[in-house]
Design an enzyme around this catalytic site. Structure first.
Site, PDB file in Angstrom:
ATOM      1  CE  LYS A 281      -3.154   2.561   3.044  1.00  0.00           C
ATOM      2  NZ  LYS A 281      -3.800   2.578   4.378  1.00  0.00           N
ATOM      3  CG  ASP A 286      -5.506   8.128   4.313  1.00  0.00           C
ATOM      4  OD1 ASP A 286      -6.410   8.688   3.652  1.00  0.00           O
ATOM      5  OD2 ASP A 286      -5.709   7.180   5.084  1.00  0.00           O
ATOM      6  CE  LYS A 293      -6.435   8.877   7.612  1.00  0.00           C
ATOM      7  NZ  LYS A 293      -6.958   7.686   8.311  1.00  0.00           N
ATOM      8  CG  ASP A 304      -1.856   5.249   4.874  1.00  0.00           C
ATOM      9  OD1 ASP A 304      -1.672   4.223   5.548  1.00  0.00           O
ATOM     10  OD2 ASP A 304      -2.965   5.542   4.391  1.00  0.00           O
ATOM     11  CG  ASP A 363      -9.921   7.368   6.576  1.00  0.00           C
ATOM     12  OD1 ASP A 363      -8.849   7.457   5.923  1.00  0.00           O
ATOM     13  OD2 ASP A 363      -9.957   7.402   7.815  1.00  0.00           O
ATOM     14  CD  GLU A 365      -6.804   5.212   2.279  1.00  0.00           C
ATOM     15  OE1 GLU A 365      -5.667   4.922   2.684  1.00  0.00           O
ATOM     16  OE2 GLU A 365      -7.752   5.469   3.046  1.00  0.00           O
ATOM     17  NE  ARG A 367     -10.586  -1.491   4.003  1.00  0.00           N
ATOM     18  CZ  ARG A 367     -11.117  -1.662   5.215  1.00  0.00           C
ATOM     19  NH1 ARG A 367     -12.267  -2.310   5.351  1.00  0.00           N
ATOM     20  NH2 ARG A 367     -10.524  -1.188   6.286  1.00  0.00           N
TER      21      ARG A 367
END
Length: 525
Positions: A281, A286, A293, A304, A363, A365, A367
């Site tokens: 990933k 993010d 968030k 991230d 959020d 995202e 996956r």
């Protein structure tokens, strides 16, 4: 990177500015480690534990104390380094304790020119632990403003495995430590590269900048090799859209800097090499997208992309070591920002394998980008696939900040646990309960990416989502959300900021995929 060598000479002959020792905590007084090995080439230090006790040093884990060598009462004190540094290991004296102690000492020695490590290093396992710990502990982020204190410049590890002086041999000296040090250097450089990427500001490390870094790093590791080839392939935003990578394209559509998918492949010149796909990933920042968030959660979101950095570094390390295992890294890179074109809750995206996903939470995202990359990876029919991601806050809630989760096919999951134990990293096996699969059901698509308002088993639900995209391929999912970034004080060999967690485990996992028939003796035509 610090320079590292070994020596089988005495500490007096090696010299140095600081002599590093380790001690285990005992009731009466600290006990110096390694009298049967590393300390055998030192003068008598039997009075040192009592002196340490008078200084209040109990050898607690990560405790350090400096003692002027002049304080010792023996005839050869003037021939030693002017300072002794003793690091505590608590009640541990195993390989993990040595790795941590060496790292803790190296951190404390920033700005020092030459340190001699007299920790137990009489076996290849112990030598590897001391060398890896010292090199990784000596890390500093060089792009800090203002500039940081320079790391420890030179490390000498005292070990009987090192080459003897030529004056004692009739032929050229044998160096049993050389391959151990070479692997330690490659691993430490891979860990440092991962830390550097994670520490970079998100304005500097955009998806495009990450791509350019991957190209440069692969170019440095690949040219002129006769044992295999290293290739880089980049999917730009237009190709992502045209080829049906709806997960990555959707996550990145709200950002000025467009998304990318990078494939880095190490192909050794051996017959029937096992093929391991590593998927990472790579959300370079993010914000949560439109499912924004809270502000307090955002400063660390530059980290991230740690999964992508980890799989890239592990793959390049495999190439540098010439491992006879085909290794393909897939880096799913995007920024998750709430721009005017950003993905909306309620949108439906189509993943590379044709699966449709309702986006209920922008959020969640990670996956989505991993789904695309996993689908592309398994399309090449690897023998095993492992994905690495800072995926869920639920992982931190469940396991804390220093233990990562692994779930997936039992054989691969257990292989990761075994590799992590040898690498000195903490992973814990987690289940994928069938009943939680209902959380992914959607009336509008094949799946939904999150069960909004239901936090139960969030880490496991994310794993179940990813499992949908691996088919029958043996697979493991590594959630490293906590251990990838250290917000608190440094400890052991772990600095504040990016930790490089996972690189050592992946490298050990790749080495475990080598069989006797794949040791390079059966070269391809």
């Amino acid at each position: 990177m610090s320079e590292i060598t070994t020596s089988s000479l005495s500490a007096a002959e090696v010299g140095g500015d600081v002599l590093v020792l380790a001690a285990r905590a005992e009731a009466d007084a600290p006990v110096l480690l390694g009298e049967e090995s590393g300390l055998g080439i030192l003068p008598d230090l039997s009075a040192l534990p009592a002196l340490l006790s008078t200084l209040g040093f109990t050898a607690a884990l990560d405790a350090v104390v400096r003692v002027p060598t002049a304080a010792l009462e023996h005839s050869r004190r003037d021939s030693l380094a002017p300072t002794l540094l003793v690091v505590g290991t608590g009640d541990g004296d195993d390989v993990a304790a040595l790795r941590r102690a060496a790292g803790r000492a190296a951190r404390d020695l920033a700005g020092t020119e030459h340190a001699v490590f007299a920790l137990p290093a009489d076996t290849t396992e112990r030598l590897a632990a001391v060398a890896e710990g010292a090199l990784e502990g000596a890390y500093v982020w060089s792009r800090r403003i203002p500039e940081p204190t320079a790391p420890l410049a030179r490390i000498t590890v005292l070990t009987p495995l090192g080459p003897l002086p030529r004056t004692l041999l009739r032929r050229s000296p044998a160096d049993g430590a050389a391959p151990v040090l070479q692997r330690a250097r490659v691993l430490a450089e891979a860990v440092a590269a991962t830390r550097d990427l994670v520490n970079d500001p998100p304005a500097s490390l955009t998806p495009t900048a990450f791509v350019e870094y991957a190209r440069r790093a692969a170019a440095a590791a690949g040219p002129g090799r006769k044992d295999g080839r290293l290739e880089v392939e980049v999917y730009d935003d237009k190709r992502l859209a045209a080829d049906g990578f709806g997960g990555i394209a959707g996550v990145g559509q709200g950002a000025v800097h467009p998304p990318r998918l990078v494939r880095v492949a190490w192909t050794p010149r051996v017959k029937d090499a096992e093929h391991v796909a590593l998927v990472g990933k790579g959300i370079t920042f993010d914000s949560g997208g439109l499912s924004l968030k809270p502000p307090t959660s955002m400063p660390t979101m530059k980290s991230d992309m740690a999964g992508a950095a980890t799989v890239l570094s592990a793959t390049l390390a495999a190439a540098r070591l010439g491992l006879p295992v085909k290794t393909t890294a897939w880096l799913a890179l995007a920024e998750n920002l709430p721009g005017g074109a950003a993905q909306r809750p309620g949108d439906v995206v189509t993943i590379f394998d044709g699966t449709t996903v309702e986006v209920t939470n922008t959020d969640a995202e990670g996956r989505l980008v991993l789904a695309d990359a996993l689908a592309a990876a398994v399309a090449e029919e690897p023998d095993v696939v492992v994905d690495v991601a800072t995926l869920t806050g639920a992982q931190i809630v469940a396991l804390g900040e220093r233990v990562a989760a692994v779930m997936g096919s039992e054989s691969v999951r257990d292989g990761v646990i075994a590799a992590a134990e040898r690498a000195g990293e903490d992973f814990w096996p987690m289940p994928l309960p069938a009943y939680l699969r209902a959380n992914l059901e959607s009336p509008f698509a094949d799946l939904r990416n999150a069960a909004v308002g239901n936090r139960a088993g969030g880490m496991l639900v994310a794993g179940l989502f990813l499992r949908e995209f691996v088919g029958r391929t043996p697979w493991a999912h590594l959630d490293i959300a906590g251990p990838a970034y250290n917000e608190k004080s440094a400890w052991g060999l772990t600095p504040t900021g990016g930790t490089g967690f996972g690189v050592a485990t992946l490298l050990a996992f790749l080495e475990d995929r080598i069989t006797g028939a794949r040791q390079g003796t059966d070269r391809a035509e």
